[in-house]
Design a protein around this motif. Structure first.
Motif, PDB file in Angstrom:
ATOM      1  N   GLN A 288       0.832  -1.210   0.000  1.00 31.44           N
ATOM      2  CA  GLN A 288       0.000   0.000   0.000  1.00 31.44           C
ATOM      3  C   GLN A 288       0.864   1.257   0.000  1.00 31.44           C
ATOM      4  OE1 GLN A 288      -0.245  -2.706   2.008  1.00 31.44           O
ATOM      5  NE2 GLN A 288      -2.222  -2.745   3.034  1.00 31.44           N
ATOM      6  N   GLN A 291       1.875   1.850  -3.491  1.00 31.99           N
ATOM      7  CA  GLN A 291       0.728   2.333  -4.263  1.00 31.99           C
ATOM      8  C   GLN A 291       0.457   3.802  -3.956  1.00 31.99           C
ATOM      9  OE1 GLN A 291      -2.796  -0.060  -3.955  1.00 31.99           O
ATOM     10  NE2 GLN A 291      -3.827   1.013  -5.608  1.00 31.99           N
ATOM     11  N   ALA A 292       0.564   4.178  -2.678  1.00 32.34           N
ATOM     12  CA  ALA A 292       0.338   5.571  -2.306  1.00 32.34           C
ATOM     13  C   ALA A 292       1.424   6.481  -2.868  1.00 32.34           C
ATOM     14  CB  ALA A 292       0.269   5.699  -0.789  1.00 32.34           C
ATOM     15  N   HIS A 319       4.701  10.700  -5.177  1.00 32.89           N
ATOM     16  CA  HIS A 319       4.440  11.290  -3.870  1.00 32.89           C
ATOM     17  C   HIS A 319       5.400  10.701  -2.838  1.00 32.89           C
ATOM     18  CE1 HIS A 319      -0.043  12.282  -4.956  1.00 32.89           C
ATOM     19  NE2 HIS A 319       0.836  13.013  -5.629  1.00 32.89           N
ATOM     20  N   ALA A 321       5.128   8.716   0.617  1.00 37.46           N
ATOM     21  CA  ALA A 321       4.186   7.975   1.455  1.00 37.46           C
ATOM     22  C   ALA A 321       4.924   7.461   2.683  1.00 37.46           C
ATOM     23  CB  ALA A 321       3.570   6.812   0.678  1.00 37.46           C
ATOM     24  N   ALA A 350      -4.118   7.804   3.653  1.00 38.57           N
ATOM     25  CA  ALA A 350      -4.502   6.846   2.624  1.00 38.57           C
ATOM     26  C   ALA A 350      -5.194   5.623   3.209  1.00 38.57           C
ATOM     27  CB  ALA A 350      -3.275   6.408   1.830  1.00 38.57           C
ATOM     28  N   GLU A 351      -4.810   5.214   4.424  1.00 43.19           N
ATOM     29  CA  GLU A 351      -5.403   4.008   5.013  1.00 43.19           C
ATOM     30  C   GLU A 351      -5.133   3.976   6.512  1.00 43.19           C
ATOM     31  OE1 GLU A 351      -5.350  -0.889   4.500  1.00 43.19           O
ATOM     32  OE2 GLU A 351      -3.942   0.361   3.363  1.00 43.19           O
ATOM     33  N   ALA A 378       0.068  10.118   2.621  1.00 43.36           N
ATOM     34  CA  ALA A 378       0.806  10.410   1.391  1.00 43.36           C
ATOM     35  C   ALA A 378       0.457  11.797   0.896  1.00 43.36           C
ATOM     36  CB  ALA A 378       0.494   9.377   0.308  1.00 43.36           C
ATOM     37  N   SER A 379       1.442  12.452   0.284  1.00 41.53           N
ATOM     38  CA  SER A 379       1.232  13.769  -0.318  1.00 41.53           C
ATOM     39  C   SER A 379       2.410  14.057  -1.245  1.00 41.53           C
ATOM     40  CB  SER A 379       1.137  14.853   0.773  1.00 41.53           C
ATOM     41  OG  SER A 379       2.424  15.201   1.248  1.00 41.53           O
ATOM     42  N   THR A 385       3.609  15.057   4.337  1.00 41.23           N
ATOM     43  CA  THR A 385       3.298  13.663   4.665  1.00 41.23           C
ATOM     44  C   THR A 385       3.616  13.363   6.128  1.00 41.23           C
ATOM     45  OG1 THR A 385       3.645  12.895   2.402  1.00 41.23           O
ATOM     46  CG2 THR A 385       3.864  11.255   4.141  1.00 41.23           C
TER      47      THR A 385
END
Length: 425
Positions: A288, A291-292, A319, A321, A350-351, A378-379, A385
């Motif tokens: 994840q 992915q972020a 980004h 993360a 994100a999660e 994430a950013s 972040t």
């Protein structure tokens, strides 16, 4: 036309649900084969088709998959568990499906054999010895020099791994490993390894492509429990290339290169050294996190490879993360845990995921099972972040009542997948 199915050998509390969800998004019907399906609560909760079978018995698995082929079009077979991955390769060979080389997986999962192959290929690794008894451990530690790492030759998730800084700690952990408390995956063999000091990095690869390189921090020694991970790691272009080139060298030395691999490093005074090569997708929250950071869903792309479809590892964005693991500061009964929805509502999160429910027993083991949850932020900005991650973490809390004296040993002996976490992170 028969319904397309994906066979999942065993499961896991981290990536198990993610593989199920990714399969369903691809239009596949996931079927889990497990020796004990009750170990994975998400199977019943999501009404996932599950079949009880001895997953250590290859013939039994072949019979079960052959029976399923009369009803389903089995598109692929895979697993979220390292211990089952070599068997996955054997099943794929039997049914002529895409899969990993089982011999390469078995060699890689034996940390002693892995180190021999890496050393032969000139890959920088810590000094190491293999030991079968306490005398061997003591002799190996003397040759290498304290501090050393003691770890089972076969295993994962830092289970049974400990930093031994002096003779007393060496004796204590040797006694633990060989005294019947540690659950061995194979015949007891201990790897005695030089402690490589320096920042930790990990590279996630798919095939012969490095998808991303992350940095991570651990909690207090002597154990190696992850506390925070960040992707991408802060590296110069030259340093990134050194780690990426070493990663590809590991794959070639170990005969890997099909599917996902996670490679761990320490950057020492002499440069990067390889700590371990894990011949499978890293556990949550690493997929994840990637992915972020990049918009690359490694679970979905892995399943595409498994079913013979074209994968796509192109980055959609870039980004920063970061993931924070939630780790308890004591053993006991979890009274309450809260803040999931509030943390998830923070912009940039994100999660957020909890692994435990109130009234669960918490018994820390000094390995991956000590994590009771995690959160990911994430950013486009690293500073943003980090700020979002801290803001969300401050909203999460829990309370643990210590066990009455003597109860911890009883609970620990009964618990098959113990966990733990912290009052506030």
């Amino acid at each position: 036309m028969s319904r397309k199915a994906l066979i999942l050998l065993e499961g896991s509390r981290s990536n198990g649900p993610l593989y199920v969800q990714a399969a369903q998004r691809l239009g596949l019907h996931p079927i889990t084969l497990s020796a004990d399906p009750a170990r994975y609560d998400y199977l019943a909760a999501e009404s996932i088709e599950t079949i009880r079978v001895d997953t250590d018995n290859l013939d039994a698995l072949i019979r079960e998959c052959s029976r399923l082929r009369t009803t389903y079009d089995i598109s692929g077979i895979t697993s979220a568990q390292e211990s089952a991955y070599a068997t996955v390769g054997k099943l794929c060979q039997h049914f002529n499906l895409p899969g990993p080389n089982p011999e390469s997986i078995e060699r890689c999962c034996d940390k002693f054999a892995q180190r021999q192959l890496l050393a032969q290929a000139g890959v920088p690794i810590p000094a190491y010895r293999v030991a079968a008894n306490a005398a061997d451990v003591e002799r190996a530690a003397a040759e290498i020099g304290l501090p050393v790492i003691l770890k089972p030759a076969v295993g994962n998730g830092s289970s049974g791994v400990r930093l031994c800084r002096n003779v007393d700690e060496l004796t204590e952990h040797t006694t633990y490993l060989l005294g019947g408390k540690h659950i061995w995956w194979s015949s007891p063999r201990i790897l005695v390894e030089q402690f490589a000091e320096g920042p930790y990095y990990s590279a996630d690869t798919m095939g012969y492509e490095v998808v991303g390189i992350s940095a991570a921090e651990f909690g207090q020694p002597p154990h190696f429990v992850f506390r925070e991970c960040t992707c991408p790691a802060v590296l110069t272009d030259d340093d990134y290339k050194r780690i990426a080139d070493l990663s590809l060298g590991c794959l070639q030395a170990l005969g890997l290169g099909w599917g996902p691999t996670n490679i761990e490093f320490r950057w020492t005074k002499l440069g990067p050294v390889v700590i371990e090569v894990n011949p499978r997708l890293s556990g949550a929250p690493d997929p994840q996190l990637l992915q972020a950071a990049y918009g690359v869903d490694l679970l979905t792309e892995h399943i595409k490879l498994v079913i013979g479809e074209e994968w796509d590892l192109r980055r959609r964005h870039s980004h920063t993360a970061a993931a924070r693991k939630l780790v308890a500061d004591r053993d006991g009964i979890l009274d309450w845990i809260a803040g999931e929805s509030q943390a998830a509502a923070v912009s940039g999160v994100a999660e957020v995921r909890f692994y435990v429910q109130p009234k669960s027993p918490i018994v820390r083991k000094g390995d991956y099972r000590d994590c009771i949850g995690y959160l990911i932020a994430a950013s486009p900005s690293r500073a943003r972040t980090e700020a979002v991650l801290q803001q969300a973490a401050d909203l999460i809390g829990w309370s643990i009542t210590p066990f009455p004296t003597g109860e911890e040993e009883t609970i620990s002996g009964q618990q098959t997948c113990p966990t733990s976490g912290g009052d506030s992170t």
